[in-house]
Enzyme design. Structure first.
Site, PDB file in Angstrom:
ATOM      1  N   PRO A  73       1.213  -1.226   0.055  1.00 44.24           N
ATOM      2  CA  PRO A  73       0.018  -0.625  -0.005  1.00 44.24           C
ATOM      3  C   PRO A  73       0.794   1.272  -0.070  1.00 44.24           C
ATOM      4  O   PRO A  73       0.071   2.349  -0.600  1.00 44.24           O
ATOM      5  CB  PRO A  73      -0.576  -0.165   1.268  1.00 44.24           C
ATOM      6  CG  PRO A  73      -0.147  -0.924   2.002  1.00 44.24           C
ATOM      7  CD  PRO A  73       0.722  -2.265   1.071  1.00 44.24           C
TER       8      PRO A  73
ATOM      9  N   GLU B  46       1.695  -8.367   8.886  1.00 47.46           N
ATOM     10  CA  GLU B  46       1.881  -6.493   9.400  1.00 47.46           C
ATOM     11  C   GLU B  46       2.876  -6.245   8.285  1.00 47.46           C
ATOM     12  O   GLU B  46       2.838  -4.365   8.456  1.00 47.46           O
ATOM     13  CB  GLU B  46       2.426  -6.596  10.875  1.00 47.46           C
ATOM     14  CG  GLU B  46       1.721  -7.484  12.179  1.00 47.46           C
ATOM     15  CD  GLU B  46      -0.532  -7.027  11.284  1.00 47.46           C
ATOM     16  OE1 GLU B  46      -0.767  -6.018  11.558  1.00 47.46           O
ATOM     17  OE2 GLU B  46      -0.563  -8.038  11.457  1.00 47.46           O
TER      18      GLU B  46
ATOM     19  N   ASP C 136      -5.604   2.320 -30.904  1.00 52.64           N
ATOM     20  CA  ASP C 136      -4.102   2.690 -30.775  1.00 52.64           C
ATOM     21  C   ASP C 136      -3.894   4.071 -30.244  1.00 52.64           C
ATOM     22  O   ASP C 136      -2.902   4.137 -29.300  1.00 52.64           O
ATOM     23  CB  ASP C 136      -3.530   2.664 -32.198  1.00 52.64           C
ATOM     24  CG  ASP C 136      -2.646   1.270 -32.495  1.00 52.64           C
ATOM     25  OD1 ASP C 136      -2.835   0.229 -31.569  1.00 52.64           O
ATOM     26  OD2 ASP C 136      -2.701   1.475 -33.461  1.00 52.64           O
TER      27      ASP C 136
HETATM   28  N1  ADE Z   1      -0.951  -5.386   0.203  1.00 49.78           N
HETATM   29  C1  ADE Z   1      -2.353  -4.747   1.287  1.00 49.78           C
HETATM   30  N2  ADE Z   1      -3.162  -3.772   0.579  1.00 49.78           N
HETATM   31  C2  ADE Z   1      -2.100  -3.560  -0.539  1.00 49.78           C
HETATM   32  C3  ADE Z   1      -2.866  -2.496  -1.857  1.00 49.78           C
HETATM   33  N3  ADE Z   1      -3.221  -1.385  -1.610  1.00 49.78           N
HETATM   34  N4  ADE Z   1      -1.635  -2.233  -2.684  1.00 49.78           N
HETATM   35  C4  ADE Z   1      -0.353  -3.266  -3.254  1.00 49.78           C
HETATM   36  N5  ADE Z   1      -0.104  -4.542  -2.154  1.00 49.78           N
HETATM   37  C5  ADE Z   1      -1.224  -4.520  -1.294  1.00 49.78           C
END
Ligand code: ADE
Length: 227
Positions: free
Chosen positions: A87, A114, A165
């Protein structure tokens, strides 16, 4: 043929997504080769441990370096690009899907628990987030990447025309329009009618209507795409 190797602790999660529909057909037609690797098998711990408590304290377990470093070094070649899903990565866009669809070999690392030891980021060519929300792991994001990349490989879906394209060019510039609305039979459903212009067979008018609808929708929902 493009190859994608996915490093995960939960290989079974990919069952179903890769064994149905367009991805299944792309695999059968040798457009793409997907390899799912349970990186626990690279753990040198006698019990196959892959995580540990964080230095400095805090809740939860953190993925350790050793199994992931060894897994990547076992499969990486000069043609490989390594993607770490997190994330905290760069937000994933259609443009990235186009660029990644031209690679020969992608290695996708799915984080879990985590988080992972920060030193794992040194393996990554790209750190990618699929959106501003936190999932339980990188498996669903890996499926999102594979799906969005696979459909762009030539011959996977029969949509790669000259229209595509110019659309691609716009996507690369971040100035594309959202799709216009489409309809199919019946002409009236529960009192809701198909717009007259679409049933009259005037293709010039239809093209103009669709273009205007695309602009209207984009202005409404995604003005940031219009610039
Ligand atoms: N792992 C946990 N949440 C994620 C996300 N939003 N994008 C990519 N990997 C993740």
């Amino acid at each position: 043929m493009m190859k994608i190797s996915i490093l995960t602790l939960f290989p079974n999660m990919f069952e179903g997504v890769f064994t149905e529909s367009i991805i299944k057909r792309a695999i059968e037609n040798k457009k793409i080769d997907i390899e799912i690797i349970d990186f626990r098998k690279y753990s040198k711990d006698p019990h196959g441990k892959v995580d540990d408590t964080p230095y400095g304290g805090g809740a939860g377990m953190v993925l350790t370096c050793q199994p992931i470093f060894d897994a990547v070094s076992a499969i990486k070649t000069k043609d490989s690009k390594v993607i770490l899903l997190t994330p905290s990565g760069k937000p994933y866009k259609q443009k990235d899907a186009y660029l990644l669809s031209e690679e020969k070999h992608l290695i996708i690392i799915c984080g879990h628990y985590e988080g992972f030891d920060e030193r794992i980021t040194s393996l990554a060519d790209y750190q990618i987030s699929i959106g501003d929300y936190v999932l339980t792991g990188g498996e669903i994001p890996a499926m999102v990447l594979v799906d969005s990349i696979t459909r762009l490989i030539p011959g996977v879906i029969n949509e790669q025309s000259h229209i595509e394209d110019s659309f691609r060019e716009d996507v690369m510039n971040g100035t594309y329009l959202l799709d216009y609305p489409t309809y199919t039979k019946p002409r009236v459903y529960n009192g809701m009618e198909v717009p007259e212009v679409l049933v009259n067979g005037d293709h010039k008018k239809i093209a103009e209507y669709r273009y205007q609808e695309s602009i209207k929708k984009t202005k409404e929902v995604r003005p940031d795409l219009m610039k």
